[in-house]
Write a protein that holds these residues in place. Structure first.
Motif, short mmCIF file in Angstrom:
data_model
loop_
_atom_site.label_atom_id
_atom_site.label_comp_id
_atom_site.label_asym_id
_atom_site.label_seq_id
_atom_site.Cartn_x
_atom_site.Cartn_y
_atom_site.Cartn_z
N UNK A 46 0.84 -1.20 0.00
CA UNK A 46 0.00 0.00 0.00
C UNK A 46 0.87 1.25 0.00
N UNK A 47 0.29 2.37 -0.39
CA UNK A 47 1.02 3.63 -0.52
C UNK A 47 0.87 4.44 0.77
N UNK A 48 1.66 4.08 1.78
CA UNK A 48 1.64 4.81 3.05
C UNK A 48 2.67 5.94 2.97
N UNK A 49 2.35 6.95 2.19
CA UNK A 49 3.35 7.98 1.88
C UNK A 49 3.61 8.93 3.04
N UNK A 50 2.73 8.94 4.05
CA UNK A 50 2.90 9.88 5.17
C UNK A 50 3.16 9.19 6.50
N UNK A 51 3.52 7.92 6.47
CA UNK A 51 3.86 7.20 7.71
C UNK A 51 5.14 7.79 8.29
N UNK A 52 5.09 8.16 9.58
CA UNK A 52 6.27 8.68 10.27
C UNK A 52 6.84 7.70 11.28
N UNK A 53 6.04 6.68 11.67
CA UNK A 53 6.48 5.75 12.71
C UNK A 53 6.20 4.32 12.29
N UNK A 54 7.23 3.48 12.37
CA UNK A 54 7.12 2.06 12.03
C UNK A 54 7.43 1.24 13.27
N UNK A 55 6.49 0.33 13.65
CA UNK A 55 6.66 -0.52 14.83
C UNK A 55 6.68 -1.97 14.38
N UNK A 56 7.85 -2.57 14.43
CA UNK A 56 8.04 -3.97 14.03
C UNK A 56 7.90 -4.83 15.28
N UNK A 57 6.81 -5.61 15.36
CA UNK A 57 6.47 -6.31 16.59
C UNK A 57 6.94 -7.76 16.61
N UNK A 58 7.74 -8.15 15.65
CA UNK A 58 8.22 -9.54 15.59
C UNK A 58 9.71 -9.57 15.31
N UNK A 59 10.36 -10.65 15.74
CA UNK A 59 11.77 -10.85 15.40
C UNK A 59 11.93 -12.15 14.60
N UNK A 60 10.81 -12.66 14.05
CA UNK A 60 10.84 -13.91 13.30
C UNK A 60 10.82 -13.64 11.79
N UNK A 61 11.58 -14.46 11.07
CA UNK A 61 11.59 -14.42 9.60
C UNK A 61 11.85 -13.03 9.07
N UNK A 62 12.81 -12.32 9.68
CA UNK A 62 13.14 -10.98 9.22
C UNK A 62 13.98 -11.07 7.95
N UNK A 63 13.42 -10.52 6.91
CA UNK A 63 14.09 -10.56 5.60
C UNK A 63 14.43 -9.14 5.20
N UNK A 64 15.69 -8.90 4.89
CA UNK A 64 16.15 -7.55 4.57
C UNK A 64 15.41 -6.98 3.35
N UNK A 65 15.16 -7.83 2.37
CA UNK A 65 14.47 -7.36 1.16
C UNK A 65 13.07 -6.84 1.46
N UNK A 66 12.46 -7.39 2.52
CA UNK A 66 11.11 -6.95 2.87
C UNK A 66 11.11 -5.72 3.78
N UNK A 67 12.12 -5.59 4.63
CA UNK A 67 12.13 -4.46 5.57
C UNK A 67 12.63 -3.18 4.92
N UNK A 68 13.50 -3.27 3.94
CA UNK A 68 14.06 -2.06 3.32
C UNK A 68 13.00 -1.15 2.70
N UNK A 69 11.98 -1.68 2.01
CA UNK A 69 10.93 -0.77 1.49
C UNK A 69 10.24 0.03 2.58
N UNK A 70 10.09 -0.56 3.77
CA UNK A 70 9.49 0.19 4.88
C UNK A 70 10.42 1.30 5.34
N UNK A 71 11.70 0.98 5.48
CA UNK A 71 12.67 1.97 5.95
C UNK A 71 12.89 3.08 4.92
N UNK A 72 12.44 2.84 3.68
CA UNK A 72 12.56 3.86 2.64
C UNK A 72 11.31 4.72 2.51
#
Length: 536
Positions: free
Chosen positions: A385-411
């Motif tokens: 989804x196009x969350x263009x105005x998100x200022x805060x990201x809360x990652x509630x899990x430490x399982x199956x963390x994949x860098x390819x999936x987390x980088x779009x959020x951090x961008x």
């Protein structure tokens, strides 16, 4: 100082911009931009001070530039993040210096702050007061000051309403909790209200809506139903008492369950009152006749049951879409389903589940994803989804963390705050990676010192840090290496783990504090709070 774009703005326009900002934001953003803007700052006389979770160097800058006679509003917020902030402020300024103060807000239980109430009645322009719940002990100490001040107020925001006599000057009232049987007396004491914001607990067997006095001057109403069922009949009788109402906002926080048929007849007979069909309250055709004269109408209804999207059909008439342009959405994927107007109540804090879908809306032109500010991830799913105005990201899990999936959020373009369970993700990030837009970081558990070093490299501009930590050496590393760090909370894995740590310990062991001691701290059995000034 070189010229800047703001030098071409008229003074009045710059002042209008300042009206939307706190004093520390104004001084931090505009001081020393140019000689013209500096003169505009000196001439501005409507500063509002909020002693809340601000950065220490912004606080210092505000205190440096503040002229008490130019301040019209002070808000005091109790916050562990900024140890001794209120005490420091009032060591620099006497409340009686703020001769043009109009508004004073206390969102705290700190007794030293309440002492300022004794002096407010001596300020000639004072007219607005915000108070938290006042305990009996505090009322014995400061109640007389409140009672002395009340008759002159034009605005009051409080949980309690200690009204012993009519308040004819009162124009704006906010009461954060009131039982419906007290409403008649409360409003009869303030018949000249222009704006009312009130949270009610209802009792269906009372006739509270009929007993409310006429409110002929009321133009704006915000009504929150915290407990109990609101019927259309009572809503109609209530609104009839406000013939000049122009702006209405209604929230029903107590989830409404919609049972029909014989069950309602049983309830009606047992309560000896007429109980109408509950679904009227979520029927746009019914509301049309109550709110057609209003300029604005917003609502948010919590629903106990998940209904289908046809619930929106009654809000698709020309009255809603064309005449009023009031748009309604339905969301059944969050913790409880809800029906609400947009954009006023568009979800800002969402749980991004695998089955997440943007709430259904009566307007196809409104993209509700653009209003999301906080994104919670129970699992790491692809960003779809196009969350263009998100200022805060809360990652509630430490399982199956994949860098390819987390980088779009951090961008995400507006992302400023990142929260995660532990630092295992950092091992996947290259030391050449930098996320300089991240200014706030929360980590439940820091496992090893190497991860702290990674934090300093990957998030070099962190200003706010909350982290679970188990050794003093790592604590010092973070303080000394993160040069922009201002608000810090270290959480112990076990109570009373660092009994030897004091203010002096930090001065002796931190190279940053040896150089300059401009920080405060609060140390208790489970946490250490540091508020640190940063050299700009």
């Amino acid at each position: 100082m070189s010229t800047c774009l703001f030098d071409s703005f008229p003074v009045e326009l710059v002042h209008n911009i300042f009206h939307y900002l706190w004093a520390h934001e104004i001084f931090y953003g505009f001081a020393r931009l140019s000689s013209y803007i500096d003169n505009v700052l000196v001439g501005y006389d409507r500063y509002s001070i909020s002693l809340s979770s601000m950065l220490k160097h912004q606080f210092d800058l505000m205190c440096l530039h503040t002229r008490p006679e130019q301040v019209i509003s002070i808000t005091l917020v109790e916050n562990n993040d900024t140890p001794n902030q209120s005490e420091m402020f009032f060591s620099k300024f006497d409340i009686l210096q703020f001769i043009n103060l109009r508004s004073f807000s206390i969102i705290s239980s700190n007794q030293s702050i309440f002492r300022q109430l004794n002096l407010l009645c001596r300020l000639n322009n004072f007219q607005s007061l915000t108070l938290p719940h006042i305990s009996d002990t505090y009322w014995c100490l400061f109640g007389s000051s409140v009672e002395t001040t009340l008759p002159r107020l034009k605005q009051l925001i409080t949980r309690d309403y200690p009204l012993m006599e009519p308040l004819n000057n009162m124009k704006y009232l906010t009461i954060t909790h009131c039982y419906c049987h007290n409403l008649e007396y409360l409003l009869s004491q303030m018949t000249n209200l222009y704006s009312l914001n009130i949270t009610l607990s209802l009792n269906m067997s009372t006739h509270w809506s009929r007993k409310v006095p006429m409110m002929n001057h009321l133009r704006q109403l915000t009504l929150c139903i915290q407990y109990g069922r609101l019927t259309m009949e009572k809503m109609h009788k209530f609104l009839l008492k406000m013939p000049c109402l122009m702006h209405f906002e209604l929230r029903i926080d107590d989830p409404m369950d919609f049972v029909v048929g014989d069950q309602w007849k049983v309830w009606s007979q047992s309560s000896e009152i007429d109980i109408e069909e509950a679904k009227d309250i979520i029927d746009g055709n019914q509301w049309k006749y109550l709110v057609s004269h209003l300029q604005t109408f917003d609502f948010h209804f919590c629903l106990a049951d998940r209904l289908n999207k046809q619930i929106l059909d009654s809000f698709r008439s020309s009255f809603w879409l064309t005449q009023k342009r009031w748009f309604v959405a339905y969301d059944d994927l969050q913790s409880s389903s809800s029906l609400f107007t947009v954009p006023r109540f568009a979800p800002k804090n969402i749980i991004y589940l695998l089955n997440y879908d943007t709430p259904s809306c009566t307007s196809s032109d409104l993209c509700l994803d653009q209003y999301v500010d906080i994104l919670n991830l129970p699992t790491l799913r692809p960003l779809m989804h196009h969350f263009i105005n998100v200022t805060s990201l809360i990652l509630q899990t430490d399982k199956d963390l994949c860098l390819d999936r987390i980088l779009p959020y951090l961008a995400l373009p507006q992302l400023k705050s990142f929260s995660l369970v532990n630092t295992s993700l950092l091992t996947q990030l290259s030391t050449e990676t930098r996320f300089e837009s991240i200014r706030s970081l929360t980590i439940d558990t820091l496992e090893i010192k190497f991860h702290a070093e990674q934090i300093c490299i990957v998030f070099p501009r962190i200003e706010r840090l909350k982290i679970g930590i188990s050794d003093q050496e790592t604590m010092l590393l973070l303080i000394d290496r993160l040069k922009h760090l201002s608000l810090v909370t270290f959480v112990y894995p076990q109570p009373s783990m660092f009994t030897n740590i004091t203010y002096e310990w930090f001065v002796e062991n931190s190279s940053r504090f040896k150089e300059k001691k401009n920080f405060t701290c609060n140390i208790n059995k489970v946490e250490i709070h540091l508020w640190i000034s940063v050299e700009e």
